[in-house]
Scaffold this motif. Structure first.
Motif: not given
Lengths: 116, 110
Positions: A98-101, B87-95
């Motif tokens: 958990s956390g923003p990182f 490849l580029c990937a993103v991780q969202a704050v949620a999930g």
């Protein structure tokens, strides 16, 4: 070296014959993912386990199932493979806290599935 | 809807000819952006993590940068062994999911 291992690297099966792909990790990561990747396409997430909690993507066919008997191992079961299921199957792990990182995701070498 | 778009789809460079690959993203709260290298028939190999606008990371001939809407992977004086799909990937704050682009296939000609 800590790593993500997939077996077998190449799997040939017949149309409709069940097949199981395996993934193991020595990273002690709490999340394990299964992706399907077809030629020149982005990896498509099928499902993931957060610890023991199974999370299925909405568009993953019922033909695909998964098991995670312990932290280190995860299996992908394809109950009745069709020709359209021929692809590279990638296992990945991440340590989500958990956390923003951000949390890096590490991949295994993949299993190339051929359906005859 | 969270989305990642990479351009160009394919890029051919002469050895030593520097260039940049683009990854633009739309995500409801960026937790991290990741670059991977994928060789044919292999799993993606992790290269960089970026998570704040203005951040830069370097590794050998590669440098990744991040703005609020896109990331660039700069390749300086590439060699044939740099040929791969990036490849580029993103991780969202949620999930816990990671959203991938379709990649840029780079070919470096000797």
């Amino acid at each position: 070296d800590a790593m993500v291992i997939q077996n077998p690297r190449y799997q040939v099966t017949q149309f409709g014959k069940p097949v199981t792909l395996s993934c193991s990790q020595t990273l002690n990561h709490n999340v394990m993912y299964w992706y399907q990747q077809k030629s020149s396409q982005a990896p498509k997430l099928l499902f993931h386990y957060y610890d023991k909690d199974f999370n299925n993507e909405a568009d993953t066919p019922d033909n695909f199932q998964s098991r995670r008997p312990n932290t280190s191992f995860c299996f992908l079961d394809i109950r009745s493979p069709g020709l359209g299921d021929a692809a590279m199957y990638l296992c990945a792990t991440s340590r989500i806290i958990s956390g923003p990182f951000p949390n890096e995701q590490f991949f295994g070498p993949g299993t190339r599935l051929t359906v005859l | 809807e969270d989305q990642v778009t990479q351009s160009p789809e394919a890029l051919r460079l002469q050895e030593g000819e520097s260039s940049s690959l683009n990854c633009s993203y739309t995500v409801s709260g960026l937790r991290g952006l990741f670059w991977y290298r994928q060789d044919p028939g292999k799993g993606p190999e992790f290269l960089f993590t970026l998570y704040s606008a203005g951040e830069e990371k370097e590794k050998e001939r590669l440098k990744a940068t991040l703005t609020k809407k896109e990331s660039f992977l700069h390749i300086t004086a590439p060699k044939p062994e740099d040929s791969a799909t990036y490849l580029c990937a993103v991780q969202a704050v949620a999930g816990n999911q990671f959203y991938f682009g379709t990649g840029t296939s780079l070919t470096v000609i000797p």
